[in-house]
Design an enzyme around this catalytic site. Structure first.
Site, PDB file in Angstrom:
ATOM      1  CG  HIS A 133      -2.756   7.821 -27.726  1.00 47.74           C
ATOM      2  ND1 HIS A 133      -1.987   6.697 -27.957  1.00 47.74           N
ATOM      3  CD2 HIS A 133      -4.022   7.351 -27.489  1.00 47.74           C
ATOM      4  CE1 HIS A 133      -2.747   5.621 -27.875  1.00 47.74           C
ATOM      5  NE2 HIS A 133      -3.973   5.992 -27.594  1.00 47.74           N
ATOM      6  CD  GLN A 136      -6.949   6.355 -31.139  1.00 54.99           C
ATOM      7  OE1 GLN A 136      -6.837   5.553 -30.234  1.00 54.99           O
ATOM      8  NE2 GLN A 136      -7.792   6.181 -32.140  1.00 54.99           N
ATOM      9  CG  ASP A 221      -9.581  12.137 -25.214  1.00 53.60           C
ATOM     10  OD1 ASP A 221     -10.204  11.082 -24.991  1.00 53.60           O
ATOM     11  OD2 ASP A 221      -8.396  12.312 -24.856  1.00 53.60           O
TER      12      ASP A 221
HETATM   13  N1  NVA Z   1      -6.870  11.292 -23.030  1.00 55.65           N
HETATM   14  C1  NVA Z   1      -7.189   9.919 -22.707  1.00 55.65           C
HETATM   15  C2  NVA Z   1      -6.965   9.033 -23.906  1.00 55.65           C
HETATM   16  C3  NVA Z   1      -7.278   7.574 -23.659  1.00 55.65           C
HETATM   17  C4  NVA Z   1      -6.989   6.706 -24.842  1.00 55.65           C
HETATM   18  C5  NVA Z   1      -6.339   9.477 -21.525  1.00 55.65           C
HETATM   19  O1  NVA Z   1      -5.146   9.780 -21.509  1.00 55.65           O
HETATM   20  O2  NVA Z   1      -6.875   8.847 -20.618  1.00 55.65           O
HETATM   21  N1   CP Z   2      -7.783   4.655 -27.572  1.00 55.36           N
HETATM   22  C1   CP Z   2      -7.042   3.910 -26.735  1.00 55.36           C
HETATM   23  O1   CP Z   2      -5.807   4.028 -26.650  1.00 55.36           O
HETATM   24  O2   CP Z   2      -7.744   2.989 -26.033  1.00 55.36           O
HETATM   25  P1   CP Z   2      -7.237   2.098 -24.812  1.00 55.36           P
HETATM   26  O3   CP Z   2      -7.003   3.011 -23.649  1.00 55.36           O
HETATM   27  O4   CP Z   2      -8.336   1.115 -24.577  1.00 55.36           O
HETATM   28  O5   CP Z   2      -5.952   1.418 -25.213  1.00 55.36           O
END
Ligand code: NVA
Ligand code: CP
Length: 303
Positions: A133, A136, A221
């Site tokens: 990600h 972020q 997380d």
């Molecule tokens: N690890 C989480 C991050 C969400 C922004 C997911 O992948 O659901």
């Molecule tokens: N942190 C993040 O990516 O949030 P969303 O899943 O709301 O986009």
């Protein structure tokens, strides 16, 4: 034709480029807050925003960012496009990229964004895969810079699942030059090859207290990510002792900050006390998605 620049992980930009991007994001934030609203480098441009998973922050920040830069963000849910009915990624990539200026994707396997980028004729941005990600982390690095200055040489503790956020923090440790302690339960480690490659700056520590000791930043997380909903109960057991609470924060440096990409599950990976506490910078982190991604869109447009 010049090679197309994509942003699939933090490794796609050099250290210098990432640092410039972060400072540019701070500049864009200040300008916007000062009422400078006539900067439109993406005038008439369209960003296709493909979502195969839910989102609040990512959608709002990219769509708003495009508007602020003079362009348009087009929301495409896989449920409502042919992608959801099995049209191949490489066909979708060729078609969509023939009509828009940039593409942002949130999906499952990291190979999906890689294939999309391979067949796209415009820049592709990874807006979260099961493995990374990176957007972020742009916001997170910007947030640390705003609150505490340079992160170089500092120690960060990541508590929890060895997931997309953990692996993005690992790449950030390399690119922004800090030490990362990862405290995760057995069986929930990040990618072994990545761990070995970054062994000089990333350390796996089973004991959450030892990982937090002397850290300048503590982050965590959710225990079960999107797509892992059925594992919630098993994970609650496995991660029960991997919670960031006041006791853990007390082991870090006095000026340590707490980060979380959100959404957060209060009383699971983090207590309400820490999330809402003085050291928490989570709301700035969320807002900074907008500013950091505007800098990213601007950079990809210029490349
Ligand atoms: N690890 C989480 C991050 C969400 C922004 C997911 O992948 O659901
Ligand atoms: N942190 C993040 O990516 O949030 P969303 O899943 O709301 O986009």
């Amino acid at each position: 034709m010049a090679e197309i620049r994509h942003f699939l992980t933090l490794r796609d930009f050099s250290r210098d480029e990432l640092n410039r991007l972060m400072h540019r994001a701070i500049e864009l934030k200040t300008a916007w807050k000062n009422g400078e609203r006539d900067y439109h480098p993406l005038k008439k441009q369209t960003l296709a925003m493909i979502f195969e998973k839910s989102s609040t922050r990512t959608r709002v920040s990219f769509e708003t960012g495009m508007t602020q830069l003079g362009g348009h963000g087009m929301f495409l849910s896989s449920n409502d496009t042919q992608l959801g009915r099995g049209e191949p990624i490489k066909d979708s990539a060729r078609v969509i990229s023939s009509m828009v200026d940039m593409i942002m994707i949130r999906t499952f396997g990291h190979d999906i964004v890689e294939t999309f980028a391979e067949y796209s004729s415009v820049p592709v941005i990874n807006a979260l895969t099961d493995a990374y990600h990176p957007c972020q982390l742009l916001a997170d690095m910007m947030t640390y810079q705003e609150h505490r200055g340079d992160i170089k040489g500092k120690t960060v503790a990541y508590v929890g699942d060895g997931n997309n956020m953990c692996q993005s923090w690992m790449n950030a440790a390399l690119q922004f030059d800090f030490k990362l302690n990862i405290a995760c339960p057995e069986g929930y480690e990040p990618d072994a090859e990545l761990l070995e490659e970054l062994g000089d700056r990333v350390t796996l520590i089973r004991d959450i207290r030892a990982a937090a000791e002397g850290a300048s930043l503590i982050t965590t997380d959710v225990w079960a990510s999107m797509g892992q909903e059925e594992e919630q109960k098993i994970r609650e057991k496995a991660f029960a002792t991997f919670q960031v609470n006041a006791e853990v924060m007390a082991l870090a440096k006095e000026d340590a900050v707490f980060m979380h990409c959100l959404p957060a599950h209060r009383e699971e990976e983090v207590t309400t006390e820490v999330l809402e506490g003085k050291q928490s910078v989570v709301w700035d982190e969320a807002e900074n998605r907008l500013h950091a991604q505007k800098a990213l869109l601007e950079a990809l447009n210029a490349s």
